[in-house]
Design a protein around this motif. Structure first.
Motif, PDB file in Angstrom:
ATOM      1  N   VAL A   1       0.814  -1.226   0.043  1.00 37.51           N
ATOM      2  CA  VAL A   1       0.236  -0.075   0.085  1.00 37.51           C
ATOM      3  C   VAL A   1       0.983   1.341   0.012  1.00 37.51           C
ATOM      4  CG1 VAL A   1      -1.537   1.150   1.206  1.00 37.51           C
ATOM      5  CG2 VAL A   1      -1.851  -1.050   1.205  1.00 37.51           C
ATOM      6  N   SER A   2       0.395   2.163  -1.004  1.00 35.08           N
ATOM      7  CA  SER A   2       1.222   3.450  -1.070  1.00 35.08           C
ATOM      8  C   SER A   2       0.298   4.487  -0.850  1.00 35.08           C
ATOM      9  CB  SER A   2       1.664   3.581  -2.524  1.00 35.08           C
ATOM     10  OG  SER A   2       2.668   4.906  -2.671  1.00 35.08           O
ATOM     11  N   TYR A   3       1.100   5.715  -0.166  1.00 28.43           N
ATOM     12  CA  TYR A   3       0.304   6.896   0.303  1.00 28.43           C
ATOM     13  C   TYR A   3       0.710   8.113  -0.720  1.00 28.43           C
ATOM     14  CZ  TYR A   3      -1.486   3.821   4.130  1.00 28.43           C
ATOM     15  OH  TYR A   3      -1.933   2.715   4.757  1.00 28.43           O
ATOM     16  N   GLY A   4       1.110   7.649  -1.760  1.00 27.21           N
ATOM     17  CA  GLY A   4       1.597   8.733  -2.772  1.00 27.21           C
ATOM     18  C   GLY A   4       2.999   8.401  -3.240  1.00 27.21           C
ATOM     19  N   VAL A   5       3.274   9.317  -4.222  1.00 32.57           N
ATOM     20  CA  VAL A   5       4.704   9.083  -4.851  1.00 32.57           C
ATOM     21  C   VAL A   5       5.164   7.786  -5.126  1.00 32.57           C
ATOM     22  CG1 VAL A   5       7.106   9.988  -4.723  1.00 32.57           C
ATOM     23  CG2 VAL A   5       5.288  11.072  -3.244  1.00 32.57           C
ATOM     24  N   THR A   6       4.230   6.935  -5.578  1.00 29.19           N
ATOM     25  CA  THR A   6       4.246   5.645  -5.956  1.00 29.19           C
ATOM     26  C   THR A   6       5.412   5.176  -6.727  1.00 29.19           C
ATOM     27  OG1 THR A   6       1.771   5.287  -5.623  1.00 29.19           O
ATOM     28  CG2 THR A   6       2.952   3.276  -6.578  1.00 29.19           C
ATOM     29  N   GLU A   7       5.917   5.841  -7.493  1.00 29.07           N
ATOM     30  CA  GLU A   7       7.055   5.603  -8.478  1.00 29.07           C
ATOM     31  C   GLU A   7       8.437   5.432  -7.732  1.00 29.07           C
ATOM     32  OE1 GLU A   7       4.310   8.671 -10.977  1.00 29.07           O
ATOM     33  OE2 GLU A   7       5.126   8.147  -8.623  1.00 29.07           O
ATOM     34  N   ALA A   8       8.307   6.011  -6.514  1.00 34.32           N
ATOM     35  CA  ALA A   8       9.481   5.964  -5.745  1.00 34.32           C
ATOM     36  C   ALA A   8       9.664   4.714  -4.876  1.00 34.32           C
ATOM     37  CB  ALA A   8       9.558   7.294  -4.781  1.00 34.32           C
ATOM     38  N   LYS A   9       8.491   3.994  -4.897  1.00 33.51           N
ATOM     39  CA  LYS A   9       8.891   2.588  -4.238  1.00 33.51           C
ATOM     40  C   LYS A   9       9.625   1.735  -4.957  1.00 33.51           C
ATOM     41  CE  LYS A   9       5.554   4.440  -1.190  1.00 33.51           C
ATOM     42  NZ  LYS A   9       5.437   5.861  -1.877  1.00 33.51           N
ATOM     43  N   ILE A  10       9.747   1.984  -6.034  1.00 42.64           N
ATOM     44  CA  ILE A  10      10.723   1.026  -6.979  1.00 42.64           C
ATOM     45  C   ILE A  10      11.908   1.457  -7.068  1.00 42.64           C
ATOM     46  CG2 ILE A  10      10.871  -0.183  -9.329  1.00 42.64           C
ATOM     47  CD1 ILE A  10       7.740   0.194  -9.720  1.00 42.64           C
TER      48      ILE A  10
ATOM     49  N   HIS B   1       3.994  11.302 -18.427  1.00 40.77           N
ATOM     50  CA  HIS B   1       5.480  11.989 -18.355  1.00 40.77           C
ATOM     51  C   HIS B   1       6.036  11.545 -17.077  1.00 40.77           C
ATOM     52  CE1 HIS B   1       8.302  15.303 -18.333  1.00 40.77           C
ATOM     53  NE2 HIS B   1       8.087  15.493 -17.006  1.00 40.77           N
ATOM     54  N   SER B   2       5.355  11.321 -15.944  1.00 38.53           N
ATOM     55  CA  SER B   2       5.969  10.916 -14.651  1.00 38.53           C
ATOM     56  C   SER B   2       6.485   9.649 -14.692  1.00 38.53           C
ATOM     57  CB  SER B   2       4.902  10.924 -13.713  1.00 38.53           C
ATOM     58  OG  SER B   2       5.554  10.600 -12.310  1.00 38.53           O
ATOM     59  N   LEU B   3       6.115   8.698 -15.428  1.00 40.85           N
ATOM     60  CA  LEU B   3       6.394   7.306 -15.835  1.00 40.85           C
ATOM     61  C   LEU B   3       7.904   7.162 -16.302  1.00 40.85           C
ATOM     62  CD1 LEU B   3       3.509   4.962 -16.573  1.00 40.85           C
ATOM     63  CD2 LEU B   3       4.495   5.260 -14.363  1.00 40.85           C
ATOM     64  N   ARG B   4       7.860   8.202 -17.375  1.00 43.00           N
ATOM     65  CA  ARG B   4       9.164   8.283 -18.125  1.00 43.00           C
ATOM     66  C   ARG B   4      10.237   9.028 -17.612  1.00 43.00           C
ATOM     67  NH1 ARG B   4       5.150   9.582 -22.314  1.00 43.00           N
ATOM     68  NH2 ARG B   4       5.385  11.806 -21.663  1.00 43.00           N
ATOM     69  N   GLN B   5       9.969   9.760 -16.768  1.00 38.13           N
ATOM     70  CA  GLN B   5      11.119  10.331 -16.132  1.00 38.13           C
ATOM     71  C   GLN B   5      11.416   9.502 -14.750  1.00 38.13           C
ATOM     72  OE1 GLN B   5      12.206  13.783 -16.340  1.00 38.13           O
ATOM     73  NE2 GLN B   5      11.278  13.588 -18.322  1.00 38.13           N
ATOM     74  N   ASN B   6      10.629   8.649 -14.639  1.00 39.07           N
ATOM     75  CA  ASN B   6      11.299   7.506 -13.529  1.00 39.07           C
ATOM     76  C   ASN B   6      11.560   6.217 -14.270  1.00 39.07           C
ATOM     77  OD1 ASN B   6      10.694   8.795 -10.557  1.00 39.07           O
ATOM     78  ND2 ASN B   6       8.992   9.406 -11.624  1.00 39.07           N
TER      79      ASN B   6
END
Length: 296
Positions: free
Chosen positions: A143-152, A167-172
């Motif tokens: 379970v994520s509470y935001g900024v989910t991309e940073a969990k990987i 855009h956010s996916l590509r940046q991460n």
């Protein structure tokens, strides 16, 4: 009295714009206020909540009517009446997507490529579990509470989250391998309130006004002057459900026609009308396009 819950945050600006365009301006003391009123249908109680909270508030009867994302309606599992849907997102006139994404260098190209035990970070644990189980994958949902991309990659191997532009996916360095659901905004009602005739009439009229404000700007009104002897040919080129507006004041042998059509059809329609003998064609903008299609 009808009580209304509106989204605070990413969907707030678009919700307020839609209500104002429909003539249902939300009045509040300041932009940061969480309370307001609407001078229609005795909506003396308007409040703002996070989109994820609104389905449960409507189901419980805390509010009669609400606007939120279809993703949160599904995630909550709330038993509500979906009165109307609008396919817009925070930044565009298109819906957003709930997707499954992995790092760009991951071998998976679809959900079934993921190994059992894969860790999936998400703010949508219920929707994600249902999706993964339907695909036959045994996963650990984080379970994520935001900024989910940073969990990987530290906390998860993949993620389920909403995407508008990507855009956010590509940046991460992430890429989509599955679209779980296409989502827009939904106007939802409490089932008990919707069974009350007085409240149902107000709710339906609000839905009609919002729909009219949503579809109106995508249409134009064409006013066409055509010689009476060319009327049959010109009528065939007019949009469906057009009408005869009358005759020209200067020449009773000139007929005036009007019709509404989508903006994308304007060039071809004007060309066809002029070829059919129209003297001139005038295009006018449409602010609201109301119909009675919501009647049940």
């Amino acid at each position: 009295m009808i009580s209304l819950a509106l989204p605070k945050g990413s969907l707030e600006r678009r919700a307020l714009q839609l209500f104002e365009a429909a003539g249902l301006r939300v009045r509040r003391s300041s932009e940061s206020s969480y309370r307001g009123t609407i001078d229609y249908g005795n909506m003396t109680r308007v409040a703002f909540y996070k989109p994820r909270e609104i389905p449960s508030l409507i189901e419980s009867g805390s509010f009669d009517l609400g606007l939120t994302g279809a993703d949160w309606v599904e995630e909550s599992g709330a038993k509500v009446e979906v009165v109307e849907a609008f396919d817009y997102s925070r930044h565009s006139e298109k819906p957003w997507r709930l997707v499954l994404a992995v790092p760009t260098d991951h071998a998976a190209t679809c959900v079934t490529d993921l190994v059992d035990g894969v860790r999936v970070a998400t703010e949508y644990p219920n929707t994600s579990r249902r999706f993964l189980e339907a695909a036959g994958r045994r996963a650990e949902v984080v379970v994520s509470y935001g900024v989910t991309e940073a969990k990987i990659p530290e906390l998860a191997d993949a993620m389920v989250d909403v995407v508008e532009t990507g855009h956010s996916l590509r940046q991460n360095n992430l890429r989509v391998i599955e679209t779980i659901k296409t989502c827009g905004a939904q106007l939802i009602a409490n089932p008990v309130a919707y069974e009350d005739k007085g409240k149902r009439d107000v709710i339906r009229n609000v839905a009609r006004l919002l729909r009219a404000a949503w579809v109106g700007p995508a249409h134009v009104l064409l006013t066409v002057r055509v010689p009476a002897e060319r009327l049959p040919e010109a009528a065939l080129a007019m949009p469906a459900d057009s009408w005869r507006a009358g005759s020209s004041l200067a020449d009773e042998n000139t007929v005036v026609l009007q019709g509404v059509l989508q903006k994308r059809d304007v060039p071809a329609t004007i060309g066809a009308l002029l070829s059919a003998g129209a003297l001139d064609v005038t295009e006018s903008g449409v602010g609201m396009l109301a119909s009675d299609t919501a009647r049940a």
